[in-house]
Write an enzyme that holds these catalytic residues in place. Structure first.
Site, short mmCIF file in Angstrom:
data_model
loop_
_atom_site.label_atom_id
_atom_site.label_comp_id
_atom_site.label_asym_id
_atom_site.label_seq_id
_atom_site.Cartn_x
_atom_site.Cartn_y
_atom_site.Cartn_z
N ASP A 54 -17.14 -12.41 48.69
CA ASP A 54 -16.24 -13.35 48.01
C ASP A 54 -16.63 -13.79 46.59
O ASP A 54 -16.79 -14.94 46.38
CB ASP A 54 -16.55 -14.81 48.89
CG ASP A 54 -16.64 -14.62 50.62
OD1 ASP A 54 -15.67 -13.78 50.78
OD2 ASP A 54 -17.32 -15.12 51.20
N GLU A 222 -6.99 -16.67 54.56
CA GLU A 222 -7.92 -17.62 53.98
C GLU A 222 -8.44 -17.12 52.41
O GLU A 222 -7.66 -16.13 52.02
CB GLU A 222 -9.20 -17.37 54.81
CG GLU A 222 -9.79 -16.14 54.86
CD GLU A 222 -11.02 -15.72 55.95
OE1 GLU A 222 -11.28 -16.73 56.51
OE2 GLU A 222 -11.63 -14.43 55.60
#
Length: 537
Positions: A54, A222
């Site tokens: 991420d 997401e």
């Protein structure tokens, strides 16, 4: 005299290029040979080798600042710096000592932004006694110190993956994902006004879009990142299963002329898919360089090493076609590409520490809420003394693994062990899953911990010599062999040289670490003279 490298990280330089034309929908990478012949300086993915899931990046002037998921490894949320997008150095952490008071685990998905002279880190964490929430911390300098402002949103099924954006009027909003997939529910991407102090959401929330289970998105969308370009807002987002052996992640894009929508998903999604080298690419952020080129920093698993080093940080250029949609060359991660600023780092992946500095280097990690008590002695070429703990695998100081094939070696001073202390080195998935070789005053012990159950695999008499070298050889990530030596030349194999199956080590959301352990009463300690990790070519 020891002559190992001081702790070094850098990244492989190979070759490839990107056609940057915005007038074609078929931008493709040039061949490595064509780049080599052109004399272009190139870089190779990953630019962040090892477990940097991420990743998020922002440019301020000529500097690039990045961060990434920490999961259950402290210190939390590394701050990385670069001037060329491919050569990164860890220069600090958002929470260097302990996590925010309101949270205890699952330190995921930070987003670094710069707004009106301040740096903000929006992050995900599990609230004590509750579920996943989005919090934010701020600082006047990118390296901190950061002030935490607490959680902003905590929905019943969890709130994750925040991103701040100002709308066409200049009003500040926060966009995030409701973690419905954790309860087999849809996953809306929400937006809501955020006050300028970043202490509270205000007004009514609104939905941008949600996952369509009949498409490639599967059970979720997401990791939103919103870029304003021309007349449109573009949301880069990820879909389907992010992590672990069953991952199916990819990247899609949607656009709208206003933040509130309606949002149009691109008909050719996903725009970033897997190839022979990289799989499950996703959850990144876009950064625009001084020349106006857009780059995407994101994570993916390497297909040969797969889950063992974890989700590694990759960089690829975004091109824009006549129809106004973004493209990646070949719709997949690149192996090599032209270096954005015609610069690159030397090809050095090995790690070594002689413990002759006044502080531990930034690469060392430990389990969340279990910061080790240690002392560095810079005299006599340096030593590291670690206080023991009675935990299942003891006190842990570890480094990320960068590949599936590596050799870890450490020198332990046997005379430092007393009172039943057992110390050594290990491959570590988490507190409850590890494999290691340790010694005490009586014997060498080859051990494993699986689901918090300690098992002795082999034993050997402890040598008479005071200094004992311990070695861990990993192949393909999950085949581990251990040995010991008193001179570094003649090695004594444990377990009759047979490899131990360590495929159970990595949890679904992180990679394997390798490092030092010290188990015993808290009044005892263990002293190491040096530590190194050598990665196979």
């Amino acid at each position: 005299m020891k002559n190992f490298w001081l702790l070094l990280f850098s990244f492989v330089a190979l070759s490839c290029s990107t056609n940057k034309s915005a007038d074609t929908a078929s931008s493709q990478n040039s061949t490595p040979d064509s780049l080599a012949n052109s004399g272009a300086i190139t870089y190779s993915n990953p630019v962040l080798p090892g477990d940097y899931a991420d990743p998020s990046v922002v440019r301020v002037g000529n500097d690039y600042w990045a961060t990434a998921t920490s999961s259950e490894w402290a210190p939390l949320y590394p701050i990385l710096h670069s001037t060329n997008l491919v050569d990164w150095e860890t220069v600090g952490h958002v929470f260097p000592e302990k996590g925010p008071d309101w949270a205890d685990t699952h330190f995921w998905a930070p987003e670094i932004t710069y707004d009106k002279g301040k740096y903000y880190i929006y992050y995900t964490a599990k609230k004590k006694g509750g579920n996943l929430c989005v919090g934010v911390a701020s600082a006047s300098q990118p390296t901190g110190p950061y002030t935490d402002h607490g959680p902003l949103v905590c929905q019943e099924v969890g709130s994750i993956d925040a991103f701040p954006i100002r709308d066409e009027k200049g009003d500040l909003y926060m966009v995030w994902k409701e973690d419905g997939n954790s309860q087999r529910q849809p996953t809306p991407i929400w937006g809501q006004r955020l006050n300028e102090e970043r202490t509270a959401l205000v007004g009514e929330r609104f939905e941008l879009f949600r996952n369509d289970p009949k498409t490639w998105e599967g059970g979720l969308v997401e990791g939103p990142f919103i870029l304003k370009r021309g007349d449109y807002y573009y949301t880069f987002y990820s879909g389907d299963a992010c992590c672990g052996r069953g991952c199916t992640y990819g990247v899609g894009v949607a656009r709208s002329k206003t933040l509130r929508g309606p949002w149009e998903k691109y008909a050719s999604n996903p725009i970033l898919k897997q190839n022979a080298t990289w799989k499950c690419a996703g959850h990144g952020s876009v950064v625009t360089d001084a020349q106006g080129r857009d780059f995407y920093l994101y994570h993916a698993y390497k297909t040969d090493d797969f889950v063992y080093p974890g989700r590694q940080g990759l960089l690829d250029e975004i091109t824009w076609s006549k129809d106004g949609w973004p493209r990646f060359a070949q719709n997949a991660p690149s192996a090599t590409a032209a270096a954005p600023l015609n610069q690159n780092a030397p090809d050095v992946w090995d790690i070594a520490d002689e413990f002759n500095q006044n502080a531990l280097s930034s690469g060392w990690q430990w389990p969340v809420n279990q910061k080790p008590n240690y002392q560095l002695k810079t005299e006599q070429n340096g030593k590291l003394t670690i206080k023991a703990s009675p935990e299942t695998i003891g006190t842990v100081l570890a480094q990320r693994t960068l590949t599936g094939d590596y050799t870890t070696t450490a020198l332990l001073d046997k005379t430092s062990l007393s009172g039943g202390t057992t110390a050594g080195l290990a491959a570590i998935g988490d507190n409850n899953n590890a494999v290691g070789l340790s010694l005490n005053n009586r014997e060498l012990i080859l051990w494993s911990v699986k689901e918090n159950k300690f098992i002795t695999l082999d034993k050997a008499p402890v040598p008479q010599e005071n200094n004992v070298q311990l070695r861990l050889m990993a192949r393909q990530g999950d085949k581990l062999q251990f040995a010991w030596s008193t001179n570094g030349t003649t090695w004594n194999e444990m377990n009759k040289g047979k490899a131990i199956d360590a495929s159970y080590l990595p949890p679904w959301d992180r990679g394997v670490r390798t490092g030092l352990t010290a188990k015993g009463p808290t009044t005892t300690s263990a002293t190491f003279d040096w530590f190194k990790v050598e990665n196979a070519d």
